[in-house]
Scaffold this motif. Structure first.
Motif, PDB file in Angstrom:
ATOM      1  N   PRO A  78       6.529  -7.850  -5.512  1.00 45.76           N
ATOM      2  CA  PRO A  78       5.403  -7.083  -6.039  1.00 45.76           C
ATOM      3  C   PRO A  78       4.069  -7.523  -5.431  1.00 45.76           C
ATOM      4  O   PRO A  78       3.959  -8.585  -4.826  1.00 45.76           O
ATOM      5  CB  PRO A  78       5.448  -7.395  -7.543  1.00 45.76           C
ATOM      6  CG  PRO A  78       6.854  -7.805  -7.804  1.00 45.76           C
ATOM      7  CD  PRO A  78       7.294  -8.519  -6.563  1.00 45.76           C
ATOM      8  N   LYS A  87      -3.343  -6.538  -7.991  1.00 45.36           N
ATOM      9  CA  LYS A  87      -4.699  -5.999  -7.841  1.00 45.36           C
ATOM     10  C   LYS A  87      -5.555  -6.474  -9.002  1.00 45.36           C
ATOM     11  O   LYS A  87      -5.188  -6.299 -10.166  1.00 45.36           O
ATOM     12  CB  LYS A  87      -4.690  -4.475  -7.779  1.00 45.36           C
ATOM     13  CG  LYS A  87      -6.059  -3.875  -7.473  1.00 45.36           C
ATOM     14  CD  LYS A  87      -5.969  -2.430  -7.076  1.00 45.36           C
ATOM     15  CE  LYS A  87      -7.351  -1.865  -6.747  1.00 45.36           C
ATOM     16  NZ  LYS A  87      -8.006  -2.586  -5.633  1.00 45.36           N
ATOM     17  N   ASN A 117      -2.884   6.391 -13.755  1.00 44.46           N
ATOM     18  CA  ASN A 117      -2.190   5.928 -12.545  1.00 44.46           C
ATOM     19  C   ASN A 117      -3.034   6.116 -11.290  1.00 44.46           C
ATOM     20  O   ASN A 117      -2.536   6.541 -10.244  1.00 44.46           O
ATOM     21  CB  ASN A 117      -0.845   6.655 -12.394  1.00 44.46           C
ATOM     22  CG  ASN A 117       0.038   6.520 -13.608  1.00 44.46           C
ATOM     23  OD1 ASN A 117       0.058   5.476 -14.251  1.00 44.46           O
ATOM     24  ND2 ASN A 117       0.771   7.575 -13.941  1.00 44.46           N
ATOM     25  N   LEU A 130      -5.515   5.145  -8.068  1.00 49.61           N
ATOM     26  CA  LEU A 130      -5.970   4.176  -7.074  1.00 49.61           C
ATOM     27  C   LEU A 130      -7.171   4.789  -6.370  1.00 49.61           C
ATOM     28  O   LEU A 130      -7.097   5.909  -5.855  1.00 49.61           O
ATOM     29  CB  LEU A 130      -4.875   3.857  -6.057  1.00 49.61           C
ATOM     30  CG  LEU A 130      -3.713   2.992  -6.543  1.00 49.61           C
ATOM     31  CD1 LEU A 130      -2.685   2.832  -5.424  1.00 49.61           C
ATOM     32  CD2 LEU A 130      -4.199   1.608  -6.999  1.00 49.61           C
ATOM     33  N   PHE A 189      -5.023  -4.848  -2.219  1.00 47.04           N
ATOM     34  CA  PHE A 189      -4.155  -5.614  -3.108  1.00 47.04           C
ATOM     35  C   PHE A 189      -4.144  -7.048  -2.600  1.00 47.04           C
ATOM     36  O   PHE A 189      -4.767  -7.375  -1.592  1.00 47.04           O
ATOM     37  CB  PHE A 189      -2.737  -5.042  -3.105  1.00 47.04           C
ATOM     38  CG  PHE A 189      -2.653  -3.585  -3.447  1.00 47.04           C
ATOM     39  CD1 PHE A 189      -2.485  -3.178  -4.755  1.00 47.04           C
ATOM     40  CD2 PHE A 189      -2.748  -2.620  -2.452  1.00 47.04           C
ATOM     41  CE1 PHE A 189      -2.411  -1.822  -5.069  1.00 47.04           C
ATOM     42  CE2 PHE A 189      -2.694  -1.266  -2.761  1.00 47.04           C
ATOM     43  CZ  PHE A 189      -2.514  -0.874  -4.067  1.00 47.04           C
ATOM     44  N   LEU A 191      -3.214  -6.264 -12.311  1.00 46.18           N
ATOM     45  CA  LEU A 191      -2.054  -5.390 -12.434  1.00 46.18           C
ATOM     46  C   LEU A 191      -1.022  -5.784 -11.391  1.00 46.18           C
ATOM     47  O   LEU A 191      -1.354  -6.088 -10.242  1.00 46.18           O
ATOM     48  CB  LEU A 191      -2.438  -3.927 -12.246  1.00 46.18           C
ATOM     49  CG  LEU A 191      -3.197  -3.258 -13.396  1.00 46.18           C
ATOM     50  CD1 LEU A 191      -3.411  -1.778 -13.087  1.00 46.18           C
ATOM     51  CD2 LEU A 191      -2.465  -3.420 -14.715  1.00 46.18           C
ATOM     52  N   TYR A 248       1.926  -4.413  -9.232  1.00 48.41           N
ATOM     53  CA  TYR A 248       2.442  -3.141  -8.735  1.00 48.41           C
ATOM     54  C   TYR A 248       3.764  -3.362  -8.008  1.00 48.41           C
ATOM     55  O   TYR A 248       3.930  -4.324  -7.262  1.00 48.41           O
ATOM     56  CB  TYR A 248       1.455  -2.492  -7.767  1.00 48.41           C
ATOM     57  CG  TYR A 248       0.209  -1.939  -8.423  1.00 48.41           C
ATOM     58  CD1 TYR A 248       0.222  -0.699  -9.057  1.00 48.41           C
ATOM     59  CD2 TYR A 248      -0.988  -2.652  -8.391  1.00 48.41           C
ATOM     60  CE1 TYR A 248      -0.915  -0.174  -9.634  1.00 48.41           C
ATOM     61  CE2 TYR A 248      -2.141  -2.138  -8.974  1.00 48.41           C
ATOM     62  CZ  TYR A 248      -2.099  -0.902  -9.589  1.00 48.41           C
ATOM     63  OH  TYR A 248      -3.227  -0.390 -10.168  1.00 48.41           O
ATOM     64  N   PRO A 297       7.133  -3.327  -3.222  1.00 53.64           N
ATOM     65  CA  PRO A 297       6.344  -2.115  -3.474  1.00 53.64           C
ATOM     66  C   PRO A 297       6.719  -0.990  -2.517  1.00 53.64           C
ATOM     67  O   PRO A 297       6.909  -1.201  -1.337  1.00 53.64           O
ATOM     68  CB  PRO A 297       4.906  -2.583  -3.232  1.00 53.64           C
ATOM     69  CG  PRO A 297       5.054  -3.698  -2.234  1.00 53.64           C
ATOM     70  CD  PRO A 297       6.349  -4.382  -2.571  1.00 53.64           C
ATOM     71  N   VAL A 309       4.858   2.340  -1.808  1.00 57.04           N
ATOM     72  CA  VAL A 309       3.604   2.975  -2.199  1.00 57.04           C
ATOM     73  C   VAL A 309       3.689   4.472  -1.931  1.00 57.04           C
ATOM     74  O   VAL A 309       3.459   4.944  -0.819  1.00 57.04           O
ATOM     75  CB  VAL A 309       2.398   2.353  -1.461  1.00 57.04           C
ATOM     76  CG1 VAL A 309       1.092   2.908  -2.013  1.00 57.04           C
ATOM     77  CG2 VAL A 309       2.425   0.834  -1.596  1.00 57.04           C
ATOM     78  N   HIS A 343      -0.322   7.268  -8.394  1.00 57.00           N
ATOM     79  CA  HIS A 343       1.024   6.755  -8.193  1.00 57.00           C
ATOM     80  C   HIS A 343       1.893   7.092  -9.402  1.00 57.00           C
ATOM     81  O   HIS A 343       1.403   7.533 -10.450  1.00 57.00           O
ATOM     82  CB  HIS A 343       0.989   5.234  -7.978  1.00 57.00           C
ATOM     83  CG  HIS A 343       0.317   4.487  -9.089  1.00 57.00           C
ATOM     84  ND1 HIS A 343       0.927   4.237 -10.296  1.00 57.00           N
ATOM     85  CD2 HIS A 343      -0.937   3.949  -9.177  1.00 57.00           C
ATOM     86  CE1 HIS A 343       0.099   3.568 -11.087  1.00 57.00           C
ATOM     87  NE2 HIS A 343      -1.039   3.381 -10.436  1.00 57.00           N
ATOM     88  N   PHE A 350       5.197   2.462 -11.167  1.00 57.01           N
ATOM     89  CA  PHE A 350       4.650   1.584 -10.123  1.00 57.01           C
ATOM     90  C   PHE A 350       3.928   0.384 -10.738  1.00 57.01           C
ATOM     91  O   PHE A 350       3.811  -0.664 -10.119  1.00 57.01           O
ATOM     92  CB  PHE A 350       3.715   2.376  -9.210  1.00 57.01           C
ATOM     93  CG  PHE A 350       3.314   1.658  -7.962  1.00 57.01           C
ATOM     94  CD1 PHE A 350       4.255   1.035  -7.154  1.00 57.01           C
ATOM     95  CD2 PHE A 350       1.986   1.623  -7.572  1.00 57.01           C
ATOM     96  CE1 PHE A 350       3.880   0.382  -5.982  1.00 57.01           C
ATOM     97  CE2 PHE A 350       1.603   0.972  -6.410  1.00 57.01           C
ATOM     98  CZ  PHE A 350       2.553   0.351  -5.606  1.00 57.01           C
ATOM     99  N   ILE A 351       3.415   0.536 -11.961  1.00 55.44           N
ATOM    100  CA  ILE A 351       2.817  -0.605 -12.668  1.00 55.44           C
ATOM    101  C   ILE A 351       3.951  -1.362 -13.352  1.00 55.44           C
ATOM    102  O   ILE A 351       4.542  -0.898 -14.319  1.00 55.44           O
ATOM    103  CB  ILE A 351       1.775  -0.162 -13.698  1.00 55.44           C
ATOM    104  CG1 ILE A 351       0.604   0.540 -13.013  1.00 55.44           C
ATOM    105  CG2 ILE A 351       1.264  -1.373 -14.489  1.00 55.44           C
ATOM    106  CD1 ILE A 351      -0.460   1.062 -13.976  1.00 55.44           C
TER     107      ILE A 351
END
Length: 373
Positions: A2, A5, A20, A22, A159, A181, A183, A189, A191, A279, A283-284
């Motif tokens: 992971p 951020k 969600n 970014l 990140f 957080l 991710y 990840p 993305v 996202h 994803f979190i």
């Protein structure tokens, strides 16, 4: 593994966990004034000038080879000599301004090098086309060709590979009052982002590692115009070693600008592009709370994430971590849990199980020669 951020406890963080989001930042929104900034320069390379003239034209009327020959050695040599070493600031300069600063010499060069070309209906040329008009058109066309190296604006979201860096917590998390957080899942990840919250269409954005190098960020214009923009991305992934503690990873979104407009008008385009992307809820993977976060704010954050997960493709749980700052200025994870439902029911991880969870998430790193905290 992971990625992490850092967030201050403000409306942007709350939107990130609720919608969600970014947000992709421009240069003026970043802490480092030299981030997403570089210097373009003209190489000393007649061959690259020849390759530039050989590029496909945007239309028949913009074909520079109707006016000059790429095999004219003297013309290529003079063109190279006129521009070699000239630099353009990526934020404040422009190809058009640079061409205008050399316009008198450039027109003289084209005037001496113009070739006779049969009239062509698709090119806009006729037998009556004046030499002066063709010279001016050549200046416009070569501006467009060079603009292909710089017809973009980069925006980035950052990140970190580090979850417990005190300097990051002090600055980016508002003096330990914010959150980090987590991710991506334990497999790493992936993305995938959408241009709109309601869109079903996702695009994969590559995650790039920042290199910490104490040198100028210089981008070769002719190479980028003729061979692609690898050197541009490399420059915008370079930062001074002062920032090494950030262990930064970033993804870009890029605004493409029409090169014929860059060649024809002085006004820089206004950015109409949406720089908030979205996202998937899953994803979190978790949240790390700073040592100065109070209980009520933690409950608010956890409730928001849990509520958001009602709409996830897989209604899986997320992880919650608390931190303490020891007397030596080091951050440590004090509690670790998995939040399993909207009532904030949770499973607590302790001792070896906790240590393994932190290692799996990359929050702590393996100790050389063994494992442990």
């Amino acid at each position: 593994m992971p990625i992490f951020k850092y967030y201050r406890p403000n409306i942007y963080f709350e939107k990130a966990i609720r919608y969600n989001e970014l947000y992709f930042s421009a240069n003026h929104e970043l802490n480092d004034p030299n981030d997403l900034k570089a210097t373009y320069y003209f190489e000393d390379s007649p061959e690259l000038w020849r390759a530039l003239l050989s590029l496909g034209s945007i239309s028949a009327a913009w074909n520079i080879l109707l006016h000059v020959s790429r095999d004219d050695e003297e013309f290529i040599f003079q063109l190279n000599s006129l521009f070699k070493g000239v630099e353009i600031d990526s934020l404040t300069g422009s190809v058009r301004e640079t061409i205008k600063s050399k316009e008198t010499e450039l027109k003289d060069l084209f005037e001496r090098s113009i070739i006779d070309t049969p009239a062509r209906s698709d090119s806009g040329l006729s037998e009556e086309s004046s030499r002066e008009g063709r010279v001016s058109l050549c200046v416009l066309i070569i501006t467009e060709l060079l603009a292909r190296a710089v017809n973009h604006k980069f925006y980035s979201v950052s990140f970190s590979k580090s979850a417990l860096e005190p300097m990051m917590w002090a600055h980016y998390a508002d003096g330990f009052k914010g959150c980090v957080l987590i991710y991506g899942g334990l497999d790493g990840p992936d993305v995938k982002l959408r241009r709109h919250l309601m869109s079903d269409k996702c695009e994969v954005y590559p995650l790039r590692e920042v290199k910490y190098i104490d040198s100028d960020k210089r981008i070769p214009i002719l190479e980028c115009a003729t061979k692609g923009k690898t050197k541009v991305e490399e420059a915008f992934l370079q930062k001074n070693s002062f920032w090494d503690y950030e262990k930064e990873l970033r993804i870009f979104t890029i605004e493409e600008i029409k090169t014929h407009l860059m060649a024809a008008i002085d006004k820089k385009s206004e950015n109409p592009m949406q720089r908030i992307l979205h996202h998937g809820t899953n994803f979190i993977a978790g949240v790390i709370f700073g040592p100065r976060v109070d209980d009520s704010y933690q409950r608010f954050v956890e409730t928001t994430i849990a509520s958001n997960r009602q709409y996830a493709d897989e209604k899986n749980a997320f992880f919650s971590f608390n931190t303490v700052l020891d007397p030596h200025g080091r951050l440590e994870i004090s509690t670790a849990s998995k939040v399993i439902d909207q009532t904030l029911g949770r499973r607590i991880y302790e001792n070896e199980e906790k240590a393994k969870l932190l290692l799996d998430f990359g929050i702590i790193k393996p100790v050389s020669g063994g494992q442990g905290l």
